[in-house]
Write an enzyme that holds these catalytic residues in place. Sequence first.
Site, PDB file in Angstrom:
ATOM      1  N   ASP A   1      40.799  28.433  37.051  1.00  0.00           N
ATOM      2  CA  ASP A   1      41.686  29.269  36.227  1.00  0.00           C
ATOM      3  C   ASP A   1      42.676  28.383  35.477  1.00  0.00           C
ATOM      4  OD1 ASP A   1      42.894  32.248  35.958  1.00  0.00           O
ATOM      5  OD2 ASP A   1      44.517  30.782  36.031  1.00  0.00           O
TER       6      ASP A   1
ATOM      7  N   TYR B   1      48.956  25.799  29.845  1.00  0.00           N
ATOM      8  CA  TYR B   1      49.032  24.811  30.939  1.00  0.00           C
ATOM      9  C   TYR B   1      48.842  23.380  30.413  1.00  0.00           C
ATOM     10  CZ  TYR B   1      48.216  28.975  33.886  1.00  0.00           C
ATOM     11  OH  TYR B   1      48.265  30.211  34.480  1.00  0.00           O
TER      12      TYR B   1
ATOM     13  N   HIS C   1      47.581  36.489  27.859  1.00  0.00           N
ATOM     14  CA  HIS C   1      48.409  35.951  28.949  1.00  0.00           C
ATOM     15  C   HIS C   1      49.559  36.881  29.352  1.00  0.00           C
ATOM     16  CE1 HIS C   1      49.244  31.753  30.836  1.00  0.00           C
ATOM     17  NE2 HIS C   1      49.645  32.704  31.648  1.00  0.00           N
TER      18      HIS C   1
ATOM     19  N   LYS D   1      43.294  31.531  28.913  1.00  0.00           N
ATOM     20  CA  LYS D   1      44.171  32.619  28.451  1.00  0.00           C
ATOM     21  C   LYS D   1      44.730  32.306  27.059  1.00  0.00           C
ATOM     22  CE  LYS D   1      45.482  32.887  33.305  1.00  0.00           C
ATOM     23  NZ  LYS D   1      45.625  31.505  33.773  1.00  0.00           N
TER      24      LYS D   1
END
Length: 270
Positions: free
Chosen positions: A44, A49, A107, A74
């Site tokens: 994930d 990120y 998100h 996302k």
Amino acid sequence: MTTTKLNNGLEMPSLGLGVWQSENGKETIDAIHWALEAGYRHVDTARIYNNEEAVGKALKTAGTDRDKVWLTTKIWNDDIRQARTADALDESLKRLQVDYVDLVLLHWPVEGSVKAYNELERALESGKARSIGLSNFMEKDIHLILEGGSVVPVVNQIEYHPYLAQEDAITASDANDIAITAWSPLMQGNFLKEPLFGEIGERYGKTAAQTVLRWCLQNDVIVIPKSTNRGRIRENGELFDFELSEEDIQAIDQLERGKRFGSDPHDFNF
Ligand code: NAD
């Protein structure tokens, strides 16, 4: 390892490795390789990120075929607001070095989510995503998507752990056959401060972390614990050889206190 059957018929592994706050290099690559070694088949990540390149490298250099690993990413809030979801997904695919992701999520529920979701529906048609879903969508946000979209989301990824039952979001998701994935299932490490998990785990020869993750799984929730430590990644993967009793599940349920460790989807400013 078990899977969760989604409303589009696909089987999503019930355990995945979360890689938030894992650096875009060796740290993430090693973690993913160790997770695959330990039997995980699900990673994930997210554009925000900043580690999609490392995730892509890890999958390319792993001994496991791409089509055996469930990959989620996302679409970040700014891309949703700026109506550039299709481009954002293309950029993610490029960084991940893949032709498709198994799941792409919006998100957070920000302005423009319905239009962005319609873009994801087109990505389904073009094969760039095998499934589409939501993250941090509460009851009213879910209804907006259901009204403005034509494909029911497969998953809603929300903060979920013994201190936060998220009843409203889960009831609205269940009513529409939307599976739940728990983010921060280990309460961002705070599970260590709660003695009950260790006490219950001990009776099964399991650790506190395994007890919390098993509680999530037995509540039909997919888990994506994060760790970059080889031993902990292995530990968090050993969830499928025991079952908590109904009594122990209920004892953990009693810990609920509406406590969040992450941002509140009803009130955030990013
Ligand atoms: P988590 O609850 O998975 O906790 C992770 C922390 O717990 C680690 O940093 C480590 O310190 C500790 N830990 C992990 N395994 C342990 C073990 N066996 N023993 C002792 N300590 C252990 O927290 P998280 O990273 O916030 O959530 C997991 C994943 O969920 C993220 O990596 C990300 O993929 C996803 N996520 C999504 C959203 C979203 O908005 N959709 C938000 C946050 C996180």
